[in-house]
Write an enzyme that holds these catalytic residues in place. Structure first.
Site, short mmCIF file in Angstrom:
data_model
loop_
_atom_site.label_atom_id
_atom_site.label_comp_id
_atom_site.label_asym_id
_atom_site.label_seq_id
_atom_site.Cartn_x
_atom_site.Cartn_y
_atom_site.Cartn_z
CD GLU A 1 63.17 15.91 33.63
OE1 GLU A 1 62.47 16.97 33.25
OE2 GLU A 1 63.16 14.90 32.96
CG ASP A 2 67.76 14.08 34.64
OD1 ASP A 2 66.47 13.78 35.20
OD2 ASP A 2 68.01 14.06 33.52
#
Ligand code: NI
Length: 178
Positions: A67-68
């Site tokens: 996600e990051d």
């Protein structure tokens, strides 16, 4: 089942490399502090609830790498196997969806995974119910707290110990919502 400390360290190193100089919002700590706290919560679920520690801990340490960070599913599968890669994918919000739909979709996908993955999501929210960044509006804080209730309801049954922890942290967070 015994937990594999070398796997834990490999996953921690991988997360540190993937997140690089990214900082935890609010505290500004290196991002691996966040994932290590999530792993610490997951230890409780493993002790208490008979979860498989290696899957749970690897997913905890790696849960934000898709996600990051720039990690790929293929890299996770190569390094940690398919179960971990699928778990981390389920824990990753889908940026193609409207923001308001992302959590419900994510929880639905998590529910198709083993309980170890559910425990990571509970552990993540427990960890994130720290004092919010000062810039957060009251509405945003209240929404964040309400969302903790949605997570708890969706993932009941994975870990009574983490459910209790989440309830305690949510009660403490209420002081930031008034
Ligand atoms: Ni997280």
């Amino acid at each position: 089942m015994r937990w594999d400390q070398d796997l834990f360290k490999r996953a921690l190193d991988f997360a540190a490399r993937a997140h690089g100089t990214q900082a935890v919002p609010g505290s500004g700590f290196p991002y691996v502090v966040h994932v290590t706290k999530v792993a610490t919560e997951v230890v409780l679920a493993c002790q208490d609830g008979g979860l498989e520690p290696n899957l749970a801990l690897a997913c905890a340490l790696l849960h934000d790498t898709l996600e990051d960070a720039e990690t790929t599913d293929a890299a996770l599968e190569r390094e940690f196997g398919a179960s971990v890669a699928l778990g981390v994918r389920a824990l990753t919000k889908d940026p193609a969806l409207p923001k308001a739909e992302r959590m419900a979709d994510c929880l639905k996908r998590i529910r198709h995974q083993p309980r170890e993955v559910w425990a990571v999501k509970l552990a993540d929210r427990i960890t994130n119910l720290e004092p919010p960044p000062p810039a957060w509006s009251l509405d945003r804080r209240r929404a964040y707290l309400a969302e903790a209730g949605v997570i708890l309801e969706a993932l009941r049954g994975a870990s009574p110990a983490l459910e209790a922890r989440l309830l305690t942290k949510a009660a403490l967070y209420e002081r930031h919502c008034q």
